[in-house]
Design an enzyme around this catalytic site. Structure first.
Site, PDB file in Angstrom:
ATOM      1  N   ASP A  33       0.821  -1.211   0.000  1.00 43.43           N
ATOM      2  CA  ASP A  33       0.000   0.000   0.000  1.00 43.43           C
ATOM      3  C   ASP A  33       0.856   1.263   0.000  1.00 43.43           C
ATOM      4  O   ASP A  33       1.358   1.677   1.047  1.00 43.43           O
ATOM      5  CB  ASP A  33      -0.913  -0.025   1.244  1.00 43.43           C
ATOM      6  CG  ASP A  33      -1.795   1.201   1.339  1.00 43.43           C
ATOM      7  OD1 ASP A  33      -2.334   1.461   2.438  1.00 43.43           O
ATOM      8  OD2 ASP A  33      -1.951   1.908   0.326  1.00 43.43           O
ATOM      9  N   ASP A 215      -1.644   5.634  -5.155  1.00 43.16           N
ATOM     10  CA  ASP A 215      -2.035   4.791  -4.023  1.00 43.16           C
ATOM     11  C   ASP A 215      -2.423   3.376  -4.454  1.00 43.16           C
ATOM     12  O   ASP A 215      -3.576   3.121  -4.834  1.00 43.16           O
ATOM     13  CB  ASP A 215      -3.191   5.453  -3.271  1.00 43.16           C
ATOM     14  CG  ASP A 215      -3.588   4.678  -2.024  1.00 43.16           C
ATOM     15  OD1 ASP A 215      -4.547   5.101  -1.340  1.00 43.16           O
ATOM     16  OD2 ASP A 215      -2.959   3.640  -1.740  1.00 43.16           O
TER      17      ASP A 215
HETATM   18  O1  LIG Z   1      -8.690   3.648   2.600  1.00 44.78           O
HETATM   19  C1  LIG Z   1      -8.247   3.498   1.501  1.00 44.78           C
HETATM   20  C2  LIG Z   1      -7.231   2.439   1.208  1.00 44.78           C
HETATM   21  N1  LIG Z   1      -7.180   1.440   2.254  1.00 44.78           N
HETATM   22  C3  LIG Z   1      -5.857   0.796   2.238  1.00 44.78           C
HETATM   23  C4  LIG Z   1      -5.778  -0.222   3.340  1.00 44.78           C
HETATM   24  C5  LIG Z   1      -6.854  -1.260   3.185  1.00 44.78           C
HETATM   25  C6  LIG Z   1      -8.213  -0.599   3.135  1.00 44.78           C
HETATM   26  C7  LIG Z   1      -8.277   0.458   2.068  1.00 44.78           C
HETATM   27  N2  LIG Z   1      -8.572   4.232   0.425  1.00 44.78           N
HETATM   28  C8  LIG Z   1      -9.512   5.238   0.347  1.00 44.78           C
HETATM   29  C9  LIG Z   1      -9.958   5.580  -0.887  1.00 44.78           C
HETATM   30  C10 LIG Z   1     -10.900   6.561  -1.062  1.00 44.78           C
HETATM   31  C11 LIG Z   1     -11.392   7.208   0.030  1.00 44.78           C
HETATM   32  C12 LIG Z   1     -10.944   6.892   1.251  1.00 44.78           C
HETATM   33  C13 LIG Z   1      -9.992   5.897   1.434  1.00 44.78           C
HETATM   34  O2  LIG Z   1     -11.550   7.684   2.144  1.00 44.78           O
HETATM   35  C14 LIG Z   1     -12.469   8.485   1.467  1.00 44.78           C
HETATM   36  O3  LIG Z   1     -12.338   8.171   0.112  1.00 44.78           O
END
Ligand SMILES: O=C(CN1CCCCC1)Nc1ccc2c(c1)OCO2
Length: 327
Positions: A33, A215
């Site tokens: 990540d 990301d």
């Molecule tokens: O949280 C993440 C990525 N995250 C990485 C670790 C596992 C679970 C998912 N992305 C994310 C993508 C879009 C968003 C957000 C977060 O918050 C608001 O919009």
């Protein structure tokens, strides 16, 4: 001088990509990540009701970092916390002899339910590592001085195994030139500026770009609301479904390609990547691969974008930079 390569295996609908990592004497499947900086995994310390079905790290092979603990909440509000050990980590042959391993003693349901994933390996900047009282380094930061070149690369693919490399750029993975852009590390992310967008209903180039992060841990491509709205205005049957929390479109649609200008070069996301996945198994309505970045504060170039390019995360110079090349 270490170099290495590890597979990135796509999960259902490319929701995430998992890579094998040896920690102590267990091999776990971790979600690499670039949007976070903690290396954490399910462990023998995790409650059985939370860790059922997951590979577990056994801290008996490590050395506890006394008094150290960690607690992370991701943008999607999923969360995990626990304590910390130092242990050996091997990724694609690249070895960190003493890496901070964050053993989970509690995780939210999103992680419990995702039984294929045994944890995360953060590749953002160590400045946002959540270990207290003293933050620790990411795997990349731990090994970077032992790498042939302080870089890692990301080659994700739609519905097929891709790869991460450490310590070198693989010229067989891209065509044309690599376009590099500067990275702003102030927020701990691989943050850059996109110049502009076009495609879909945005047939006129929407000129203005904006701040974005690269990301790998995020599935979709989150863009300024005006760009997302403009794109779907060119897609028959697409609409913003507030109950689903985003844009949906007919699974039968082949949406138009989407173009992103970065560093003066244009990169194209094939329309098929934007017909992301059925809302539920068997549904004929699909969730869009492009969504609005409202409320996040910046755009998120997640896997929907990254699987269309070869990406170079370069910390080998006086300041970090991101490279993109056509695949
Ligand atoms: O949280 C993440 C990525 N995250 C990485 C670790 C596992 C679970 C998912 N992305 C994310 C993508 C879009 C968003 C957000 C977060 O918050 C608001 O919009």
């Amino acid at each position: 001088c270490q170099t290495g390569e590890v597979a990135a295996d796509p999960q259902l609908y490319d929701q995430s990509y998992l890579s094998p990592v040896t920690i102590g004497n267990s091999e776990l499947m971790l979600d690499f990540d670039t949007g976070s900086a903690d290396l954490w995994c399910f462990s023998t310390e995790s409650p059985a009701v939370q860790s059922a079905g997951h590979g577990l790290y056994n801290p008996s092979t490590g050395t506890e970092l006394d008094g150290a603990f960690w607690d992370i909440t991701y943008g999607d509000q999923s969360a995990a916390s626990g304590n910390v050990f130092a242990d050996k980590v091997v990724v694609g042959g690249v070895t960190a002899t003493k890496q901070a391993i964050e053993a989970a003693t509690s995780v939210s349901y999103e992680f419990t339910e995702d039984v294929a994933s045994d944890g995360l390996l953060g590749l953002a900047f160590s400045s946002i590592n959540t270990i207290l009282p003293q933050p620790q380094t990411t795997f990349f930061d731990t090994v970077r001085n032992t790498l042939a070149k302080a870089v890692f690369t990301v080659d994700l693919k739609k519905g097929a195994a891709g790869s991460y490399t450490f310590g070198y750029i693989d010229s067989s993975k891209y065509s044309g030139a690599i376009t590099y852009v500067p990275v702003n590390t102030a927020n701990g992310f691989w943050q850059f500026t996109a110049d502009g967008y076009s495609g879909g209903g945005n047939n006129a180039s929407t000129g203005r770009g904006g701040v974005a992060i690269a990301d790998t841990g995020t599935s979709l491509l989150y863009l300024p609301a005006s760009v997302a709205k403009g794109y779907y205005s060119g897609v028959q049957g697409a609409s913003f479904d507030f109950r689903q929390g985003g844009y949906t479109l007919p699974c039968s649609a082949t949406p138009p390609d989407f173009n992103v200008a970065i560093g003066g070069k244009t990169f194209t996301v094939p329309g098929s990547y934007i017909n992301y996945a059925p809302l539920r198994a068997g549904s004929s309505t699909c969730f869009g691969g492009i969504q609005a970045d409202s409320g996040i504060g910046f755009s998120i170039f997640g896997d929907v974008f990254l699987k269309a390019v070869y990406a170079i995360f370069d910390d080998s110079g006086s300041s970090p930079k991101l490279g993109f090349a056509a695949q």
